[in-house]
Design a protein around this motif. Structure first.
Motif, PDB file in Angstrom:
ATOM      1  N   VAL A   1       0.833  -1.207   0.000  1.00 43.11           N
ATOM      2  CA  VAL A   1       0.000   0.000   0.000  1.00 43.11           C
ATOM      3  C   VAL A   1       0.874   1.267   0.000  1.00 43.11           C
ATOM      4  N   VAL A   2       1.816   1.364   0.944  1.00 45.97           N
ATOM      5  CA  VAL A   2       2.649   2.573   1.044  1.00 45.97           C
ATOM      6  C   VAL A   2       3.436   2.797  -0.252  1.00 45.97           C
ATOM      7  N   HIS A   3       4.116   1.766  -0.734  1.00 43.45           N
ATOM      8  CA  HIS A   3       4.903   1.929  -1.949  1.00 43.45           C
ATOM      9  C   HIS A   3       4.022   2.031  -3.191  1.00 43.45           C
ATOM     10  N   GLU A   4       2.866   1.406  -3.188  1.00 44.08           N
ATOM     11  CA  GLU A   4       1.954   1.547  -4.317  1.00 44.08           C
ATOM     12  C   GLU A   4       1.507   3.001  -4.468  1.00 44.08           C
ATOM     13  N   ILE A   5       1.200   3.639  -3.349  1.00 42.81           N
ATOM     14  CA  ILE A   5       0.787   5.046  -3.377  1.00 42.81           C
ATOM     15  C   ILE A   5       1.942   5.946  -3.801  1.00 42.81           C
ATOM     16  N   SER A   6       3.112   5.727  -3.213  1.00 43.05           N
ATOM     17  CA  SER A   6       4.260   6.576  -3.549  1.00 43.05           C
ATOM     18  C   SER A   6       4.703   6.352  -4.994  1.00 43.05           C
ATOM     19  N   ASP A   7       4.523   5.133  -5.533  1.00 42.54           N
ATOM     20  CA  ASP A   7       4.848   4.876  -6.937  1.00 42.54           C
ATOM     21  C   ASP A   7       4.010   5.750  -7.867  1.00 42.54           C
ATOM     22  N   VAL A   8       2.711   5.745  -7.629  1.00 42.82           N
ATOM     23  CA  VAL A   8       1.784   6.471  -8.503  1.00 42.82           C
ATOM     24  C   VAL A   8       2.040   7.984  -8.429  1.00 42.82           C
ATOM     25  N   LEU A   9       2.163   8.498  -7.216  1.00 42.89           N
ATOM     26  CA  LEU A   9       2.367   9.933  -7.060  1.00 42.89           C
ATOM     27  C   LEU A   9       3.758  10.358  -7.537  1.00 42.89           C
ATOM     28  N   GLY A  10       4.761   9.552  -7.248  1.00 45.82           N
ATOM     29  CA  GLY A  10       6.120   9.896  -7.648  1.00 45.82           C
ATOM     30  C   GLY A  10       6.327   9.876  -9.149  1.00 45.82           C
ATOM     31  N   ALA A  11       5.528   9.067  -9.864  1.00 48.82           N
ATOM     32  CA  ALA A  11       5.688   8.974 -11.320  1.00 48.82           C
ATOM     33  C   ALA A  11       5.414  10.304 -12.012  1.00 48.82           C
TER      34      ALA A  11
END
Length: 318
Positions: A189-199
């Motif tokens: 969850v944490v990395h999934e969210i940061s992946d999307v926003l960071g992209a």
């Protein structure tokens, strides 16, 4: 040189697009003001957290890499401290020369490393960001406050410490290092969210860099602009190259370090100068000139420095 130019040209075209959009009122001035906050507080911290927390950090290589990157920063910092004083500049313009010499635009550096060397280049460059961002923020704030203290109110140092404590880049990097060290894997969850926003961080940030350029500010004083240009575009990369060769940094890592070192000064320099009583108009001129001229200086610098990295490291290995 042609390969380098075609690789980094899209970056500057995106920056130019941001400038054109702002001048055309697309979508609006308010959008670009809010966009800066979105990038600063959300998108870039997410990108830093994702990449650094999952980066394969080797202590030995990271140590030499840190020495190289920070060595370049210290060389440019000393240049930015000593030269303005010798030239007789007062405190406000001196701090603008200091920031123009030693700060860096991480976003352009990351985009260049990715375009030139792919994912591996981006991963190595993101570590340079993790090394430089906390150090640069702390050092610059302390030096500027001490230089401009006659213009500062008594409670300002404490206020600056509070700002550093809530700096989203610093927080994101510290959290990422802790996760990398003690977790070592993706957090659901944490990395999934940061992946999307960071992209979305790099393309939106490059547009914002262009939108924040102030071409009229280029009419400011010539000498401070030239001095900061020498510090950032010459002293910084040459120091990185020399130190990297001396400590025996691996060729691919040194190449990324050189790429990262030739970028212009950071846009956030203007904000800090305005907040702390520096020469904000001069700082805006320095940022604008360095960013615009870097479209020319970066290909030339890389064409001269990168072959030198290869030839020297090959000669040493033989």
């Amino acid at each position: 040189m042609l390969t380098t130019l075609t690789s980094i040209l899209p970056i500057f075209l995106i920056i130019a697009l941001g400038l054109a959009l702002r001048k055309g009122g697309i979508p609006s001035t308010d959008f670009w003001n809010l966009n800066d906050k979105l990038v600063y507080w959300v998108l870039m911290p997410c990108l830093l957290f994702t990449k650094i927390s999952l980066a394969p950090i080797e202590a030995a290589s990271l140590g030499l890499y840190s020495i190289t990157i920070l060595g370049g920063f210290v060389a440019a910092l000393l240049f930015g401290l000593i030269v303005p004083r010798l030239a007789g500049f007062s405190a406000p313009p001196a701090t603008s020369i200091l920031q123009g010499s030693a700060r860096h635009n991480s976003f352009i550096g990351l985009a260049m490393a990715a375009n030139l060397y792919g994912q591996q280049g981006f991963d190595i460059a993101i570590l340079a960001t993790a090394i430089l961002v906390p150090v640069t923020n702390i050092v610059m704030v302390v030096l500027m406050v001490s230089t401009l203290q006659t213009r500062s109110s008594g409670y300002l140092p404490m206020a600056i410490l509070r700002e550093l404590a809530r700096n989203p880049y610093v927080i994101a990097i510290l959290l990422a290092v802790l996760v990398n060290r003690f977790v070592g894997d993706r957090i659901p969850v944490v990395h999934e969210i940061s992946d999307v926003l960071g992209a979305g961080a790099l393309p939106i940030t490059l547009l914002a860099v262009g939108a924040n350029l102030r071409v009229r500010a280029m009419a400011a004083r010539v000498m401070p602009i030239v001095l900061s240009f020498v510090g950032k575009m010459m002293v910084f990369p040459l120091a990185v190259l020399a130190i990297g060769l001396m400590v025996g940094l691996p060729q691919n890592v040194l190449q990324i370090a050189v790429v990262y070192s030739v970028v212009p000064t950071g846009v956030s320099s203007y904000t800090l100068s305005k907040q702390l009583g520096g020469d904000a108009p001069l700082m805006a001129a320095i940022v604008t000139v360095q960013t615009l001229f870097s479209a020319i200086t970066i290909p030339i610098s890389l064409a001269l420095l990168l072959p030198l990295v290869g030839s020297v490291t090959a000669a040493v290995s033989n």
